[in-house]
Structure formats: structure tokens, C-alpha cells
Design a protein around this motif. Sequence first.
Motif, PDB file in Angstrom:
ATOM      1  N   ARG A 190       0.845  -1.190   0.000  1.00  0.00           N
ATOM      2  CA  ARG A 190       0.000   0.000   0.000  1.00  0.00           C
ATOM      3  C   ARG A 190       0.882   1.241   0.000  1.00  0.00           C
ATOM      4  O   ARG A 190       1.815   1.340   0.781  1.00  0.00           O
ATOM      5  CB  ARG A 190      -0.928  -0.016   1.211  1.00  0.00           C
ATOM      6  CG  ARG A 190      -1.975  -1.124   1.146  1.00  0.00           C
ATOM      7  CD  ARG A 190      -2.816  -1.187   2.392  1.00  0.00           C
ATOM      8  NE  ARG A 190      -2.022  -1.513   3.570  1.00  0.00           N
ATOM      9  CZ  ARG A 190      -2.514  -2.058   4.674  1.00  0.00           C
ATOM     10  NH1 ARG A 190      -3.808  -2.332   4.765  1.00  0.00           N
ATOM     11  NH2 ARG A 190      -1.725  -2.307   5.700  1.00  0.00           N
ATOM     12  N   GLY A 215      -3.368   0.064  -8.278  1.00  0.00           N
ATOM     13  CA  GLY A 215      -4.793  -0.191  -8.117  1.00  0.00           C
ATOM     14  C   GLY A 215      -5.170  -0.334  -6.665  1.00  0.00           C
ATOM     15  O   GLY A 215      -4.480  -1.018  -5.895  1.00  0.00           O
ATOM     16  N   GLN A 216      -6.268   0.341  -6.279  1.00  0.00           N
ATOM     17  CA  GLN A 216      -6.747   0.322  -4.892  1.00  0.00           C
ATOM     18  C   GLN A 216      -5.643   0.724  -3.915  1.00  0.00           C
ATOM     19  O   GLN A 216      -5.533   0.187  -2.810  1.00  0.00           O
ATOM     20  CB  GLN A 216      -7.302  -1.058  -4.533  1.00  0.00           C
ATOM     21  CG  GLN A 216      -8.518  -1.446  -5.372  1.00  0.00           C
ATOM     22  CD  GLN A 216      -9.091  -2.792  -4.985  1.00  0.00           C
ATOM     23  OE1 GLN A 216      -8.381  -3.660  -4.477  1.00  0.00           O
ATOM     24  NE2 GLN A 216     -10.386  -2.963  -5.221  1.00  0.00           N
ATOM     25  N   GLY A 217      -4.800   1.662  -4.369  1.00  0.00           N
ATOM     26  CA  GLY A 217      -3.764   2.201  -3.498  1.00  0.00           C
ATOM     27  C   GLY A 217      -2.573   1.307  -3.303  1.00  0.00           C
ATOM     28  O   GLY A 217      -1.723   1.581  -2.448  1.00  0.00           O
ATOM     29  N   ARG A 218      -2.450   0.228  -4.083  1.00  0.00           N
ATOM     30  CA  ARG A 218      -1.332  -0.698  -3.925  1.00  0.00           C
ATOM     31  C   ARG A 218      -0.467  -0.696  -5.179  1.00  0.00           C
ATOM     32  O   ARG A 218      -0.969  -0.731  -6.299  1.00  0.00           O
ATOM     33  CB  ARG A 218      -1.834  -2.121  -3.661  1.00  0.00           C
ATOM     34  CG  ARG A 218      -2.615  -2.250  -2.361  1.00  0.00           C
ATOM     35  CD  ARG A 218      -2.853  -3.699  -2.015  1.00  0.00           C
ATOM     36  NE  ARG A 218      -3.703  -3.837  -0.835  1.00  0.00           N
ATOM     37  CZ  ARG A 218      -3.826  -4.938  -0.124  1.00  0.00           C
ATOM     38  NH1 ARG A 218      -3.171  -6.028  -0.493  1.00  0.00           N
ATOM     39  NH2 ARG A 218      -4.614  -4.975   0.924  1.00  0.00           N
ATOM     40  N   THR A 228       1.305  -1.095 -11.932  1.00  0.00           N
ATOM     41  CA  THR A 228      -0.010  -0.482 -11.742  1.00  0.00           C
ATOM     42  C   THR A 228      -0.120   0.053 -10.322  1.00  0.00           C
ATOM     43  O   THR A 228       0.682  -0.293  -9.436  1.00  0.00           O
ATOM     44  CB  THR A 228      -1.146  -1.495 -11.972  1.00  0.00           C
ATOM     45  OG1 THR A 228      -1.067  -2.515 -10.963  1.00  0.00           O
ATOM     46  CG2 THR A 228      -1.072  -2.114 -13.352  1.00  0.00           C
TER      47      THR A 228
END
Length: 382
Positions: free
Chosen positions: A205, A226-229, A224
Motif C-alpha cells: 500500500r 490499483g486500490q492504493g497498492r 499499476t
Amino acid sequence: MPPDSAPDDRLFGLIGRFYDAAADASGWAGIAGEIAGALDSTSAVLKLHGGGDDFRLLECTDNLHIPDSRQDWAAHWHRQDLWVERSAAFGPGRVVTDHDLVSPAEQRRSGFYREWLSALDIHHMVGAVFPADGDVLGVLGVHRPEQAGAYEDADRRKLSILLPHLQRALGLGRMFADAGIRQAFGEEALARIDAAVFAVDRLGRVATLNGRAETLVREADVLTLGQGRLALRDPLLQERMMQLVRACLLTATGPTEPPGSAMALTRTDRLPLTLFVAPLRAGMARLAAQPLALVMVRDPEWPVATTRVLRELFGLTRTEAVIAADLANGLSPDQVARRRAVGPATVRSHLKRILAKTGTHRQAEAVALIARSVAAFDRQAD
């Protein structure tokens, strides 16, 4: 405690103001007037005295502001402040009055009284010096004119209530200011570093990232966010990166370096990205109170120099700087010629002048010098 010495609401309000000002330095404005009012006085001053003649005025009541034309005179008497000198001899943190420091006979013959204090309509003082920072003394002085009467024990007690909070608030203010400087330093360094930087936890994260990292996420096809990761598209590379991150976090509280910290990220028809992982220790992270890992990624195809800075560094003309930047970015002279729509001989002629101005003898030396110069730190568009 006698009724006249009991703390009043003004003192408690001032204590709150001290701590508000510690968090926001603009809050010190006007606080000298409030201190003077709390002690039924006409003026107050808060300043710092360092070694030798060094002093710094932090805050004072309006009636102590000296016109610019007389600043040298004011600075002289601040440096020759008899009350500060005598108070320091009594010991830091002890509240004193003018009667503790100077006899009536000395008052009559002292230039400090006759020239400085009389001009400010000051005669009586209650105050203290206190440790501020290293060998620097903080000075708080509260004043009245002669006809207002001397300070008494009740005034000493009031100032004794305020003094430790003032000292603590000034210390906190320095800490907050230092933290702000470190934060600004870190943010500016991250903005200019020639790498994408992600601060991630053990799950990948992202706590924070720099502008290069944002650009890389938009443009690269190998990673990438994605979702803060932070994640790599290749599962094997992703597992390897997370192994490096976890190894860094295990060593973040100790001196041991993780076993291995770098990897290459291959790309189709392009040079690979290179990735390096390093620990960010707990307490150093700006946005988290836990250990974080710094994931730093460099793209060899990013421009390594801007023409503006190359012109400043080496005195290149605009055309020479453009060609030097192209060469430093990996183009051959023939490729530069095609890109700039000029003949190869023109490029080689400019290259000779670039070598002369940079003090190098071969193209490889000039490229190495430019690639390792501060030109990579410039973020202004050419």
C-alpha cells in the motif's frame, strides 16, 4: 495563596495562546501586549540573546517599536541590556525585578536608564531569562513607567505561572519549525530526484509518492497502482518485489541491510526499468508511524538534462544545448541530425564546440558529464 495573587482568566488564556502559537508561528503576533495587560503593565518584550552580541527580537508591544532610522541605536542597547546581563547572573528561570538587579544610585548614572529606558518611558521591570536553544537565552521582560509603581510578589507569581509554559511553547515551536523544514526539504528533493519513488508498507500500500512516480504509473505498462497498492503486472516480478519490500521492513529498525535490493523490469522493444528497494525507518516516514519501504524506479529513457540548465552550466548556445541533451539522452550524432533535420556535419561541428566548452575530449566523456550533472534536477520545460 492571597486573593490578589490567584491566577486570573487572563493568565489561563495566555497559556492557551502560547501553545496555539507553538503550532502556528503567526500566533505570536500581539502576544507581548497580552502579557503586558495580564500584569497591568505598559510594555513587554520577548527576545533571544546568543553568544557575543547576537540577539533577535521575537515580539514586543507596539510602543517598543523603533523607527528604521534609529535601528542601530536600538541594536546597541539591546546588546548592552543591563537587565539581561544581571538576570543571567541570577540564574535562568528565576523571576526578578529591577530592584533585584540595579540600585537606585546605579540607575541615576547608568546610560541604559538615562538614554534607553527613559526614551521608552520604562523604569520598572519584572522578567526572567531562560534556556532557549543551546547557548541561547530567551528573555521575557515586562515593564512599567516610574509613576506606575514597582512590581511586587504577586506580579512575580503571575510571571512564574506563565514562564514555564512560554518556554515550553517556544521549544515546541522550534520543533514544529524544524519538522516543517525537513518536510519541505523531503518534498522538494522527491520532486526533483531523477527517479519514481513510492513509499509502501508490507502489503504494497502506497503511503506517498512523487511526481515521477505518478507519471510512471500513467505511462508504463509493467506496473499499476490499483486500490492504493503498487503492483507489477508480471506475477513473478511482483512476488520478487514484495520479497524485497518485506526484507527491507524486517531490517527497518536495525542496521542490517536486506539481502538483495535491486531488480530489472523488462519491457517489449524498450530498455528495462531498474528498481531499487530501501528501508524508511519508523519515525522518518511523514505519513505513517510504521516502517515503510522506498521503492525507487528509474527509466533509462527519461530525459537526463534540460537545455536551460546546460546553457547555464557550460555556456552553450541554445542549439548546442539541444544537441548536447539529445546526445546525453542516448542518441547518436546521426540520429540527432535526423531528429533535428540538420546535416551530420552540422551536428559534429556543434559537438566539437560542446567538447571544448565542457572541458571534455570525447563524446562519451561529455555524455557522462551531462548525465551526472545537476541538469537532471531541473523540472522546468525547455
